[in-house]
Design an enzyme around this catalytic site. Structure first.
Site, PDB file in Angstrom:
ATOM      1  N   GLU A 193      30.125  35.189   8.860  1.00 28.74           N
ATOM      2  CA  GLU A 193      29.525  35.349   7.527  1.00 28.74           C
ATOM      3  C   GLU A 193      28.822  36.693   7.357  1.00 28.74           C
ATOM      4  O   GLU A 193      27.658  36.840   7.714  1.00 28.74           O
ATOM      5  CB  GLU A 193      28.519  34.210   7.262  1.00 28.74           C
ATOM      6  CG  GLU A 193      27.889  34.315   5.869  1.00 28.74           C
ATOM      7  CD  GLU A 193      26.870  33.217   5.560  1.00 28.74           C
ATOM      8  OE1 GLU A 193      26.538  32.427   6.463  1.00 28.74           O
ATOM      9  OE2 GLU A 193      26.405  33.183   4.419  1.00 28.74           O
ATOM     10  N   LYS A 235      33.382  33.574   5.972  1.00 29.97           N
ATOM     11  CA  LYS A 235      32.495  33.103   4.889  1.00 29.97           C
ATOM     12  C   LYS A 235      32.006  34.327   4.126  1.00 29.97           C
ATOM     13  O   LYS A 235      30.970  34.912   4.463  1.00 29.97           O
ATOM     14  CB  LYS A 235      31.334  32.308   5.479  1.00 29.97           C
ATOM     15  CG  LYS A 235      30.344  31.801   4.451  1.00 29.97           C
ATOM     16  CD  LYS A 235      29.477  30.677   5.002  1.00 29.97           C
ATOM     17  CE  LYS A 235      28.376  30.320   4.022  1.00 29.97           C
ATOM     18  NZ  LYS A 235      27.740  29.049   4.319  1.00 29.97           N
TER      19      LYS A 235
END
Ligand code: 13P
Length: 358
Positions: A193, A235
């Site tokens: 992420e 992500k």
């Protein structure tokens, strides 16, 4: 003398088997019509969320709140996995099941946040570095034992005057890659992420540019650290106008800019993109996901890993009162259903007032 060839061939076979296993976990996490619930707020963040509804952040209140989420009937229809926090993975439901068991009983895959948060980067005003690599190998092994099948590490990149710097992006990318390699070694699917924040007055073009640059550097680092891309999930942030930008891009513009950016830099080997909501309202996040899934074909599943955008309506209804649990769970189920529809590009505004139906 130790037979090096034998050792390396055994470990590479073991690695291949683990990867096959992890690849199937990664694919399950982005199964059709499903996405991830991020419920991994650290102690300061959950305190903020609970404070917003006048609930004190005591362990029992945090546990009770997470129990509302995880015991929602039908959770597994729309939610494939839940990201837990260190405290949460060790907690139990009131009837004595570990949260991991409660999730598994709903066919939901438990995951775990493993970073220790983004801290100010020395000598780089306004920029942050994510901590958590020290002792990570041992910690991952413990989480795997506790039942986690995937992990999450969040890097934060801000946009402002003279930031982000190349150094900040490269260091964060390197940390993400080292975390991802260690996670795969521990048989956990790493969610990678790198969040480029929407805070600020920047235009959508600037967000596009910085998101592309960041992802390019992240994938370069992942390749250098030999991370198997088939067994990760990315992500990313959606590409948006800065929160304080006077011109706010339309839903269609956001969807087009986001996919245009992803197509340039995200390898097709990655099974899925699980977008974060990053401060968008719950409706905006759903609308954007829906619009992306209506656009042209892409090599990855386009899914969600929302924290705030899934939890905002639940918190509002629950308010810490046990008599509101059923209504709060209905609100959560409804929000998850809307996002499930968005995964097929079939979400409409009218669904906001409708009952969830499969
Ligand atoms: P938001 O969807 O609230 O951005 O949270 C997702 C998350 O897990 C951030 O790390």
């Amino acid at each position: 003398m130790v037979d090096v060839k034998l050792i390396s061939s055994a470990s590479s076979k073991e690695r291949t088997m683990k990867n096959e296993n992890s690849e199937s976990v990664a694919r399950k996490l982005v199964a059709a019509g499903k996405g991830i619930l991020a419920a991994d707020e650290s102690l300061p963040t959950i305190e903020k969320r609970l404070k917003s509804i006048d609930v004190a952040s005591m362990e029992e209140n945090r546990r009770a709140y997470r129990e509302v989420l995880f015991t929602t009937a039908g959770l597994g229809e729309f939610i494939s996995g839940v990201i837990l926090f260190d405290e949460t993975i060790r907690q139990k439901t009131r009837d004595g099941r570990t949260f991991v068991e409660a999730l598994e009983q709903q066919a939901v895959i438990p995951g775990i946040k493993v970073d220790k948060g983004a801290k100010p980067m020395a000598n780089f005003p306004g920029e942050k570095i994510t901590e958590g690599l020290d002792g990570l190998r041992e910690q991952l092994a413990e989480y795997r034992q506790l039942g986690a099948r995937f992990a999450k590490w969040r890097a934060v990149i801000g946009i402002g005057e003279k930031i982000p710097t190349q150094r900040c992006i490269e260091t964060n990318a390197e940390l993400l890659a080292r975390y991802a390699a260690l996670s795969q070694e521990a048989d956990l699917v790493p969610i990678v992420e790198p969040e480029v924040l929407m805070d600020g007055a920047h235009t959508i073009e600037r967000h596009f540019e910085v998101t592309g640059q960041t992802l390019q550097i992240v994938f370069h680092a992942l390749a250098e650290y030999r991370v198997a891309l088939e067994a990760i999930l990315l992500k990313p942030n959606m590409v948006l106008s800065g929160k304080d930008c006077p011109h706010q891009a339309s839903v269609q513009e956001v969807a087009e800019a986001t996919l245009r950016c992803m197509k340039r830099v995200v390898p097709a080997a990655v099974p899925g993109l699980v977008f974060l909501s990053g401060g968008q309202t719950d409706l905006q996040a759903t609308e954007h996901l829906n619009a992306m899934n209506r656009l042209d074909r892409v090599p990855w599943e386009l899914s969600f890993s929302f924290g705030r955008a899934l939890q905002a309506p639940v918190l509002k209804v629950w308010k810490g009162d046990p008599t509101n649990v059923a209504d709060a769970q209905r609100a959560f189920h409804h929000r998850a259903w809307c996002n499930s529809k968005a995964r097929f590009g079939k979400y409409t505004e009218e669904m906001e007032t409708k009952k969830a139906v499969a």
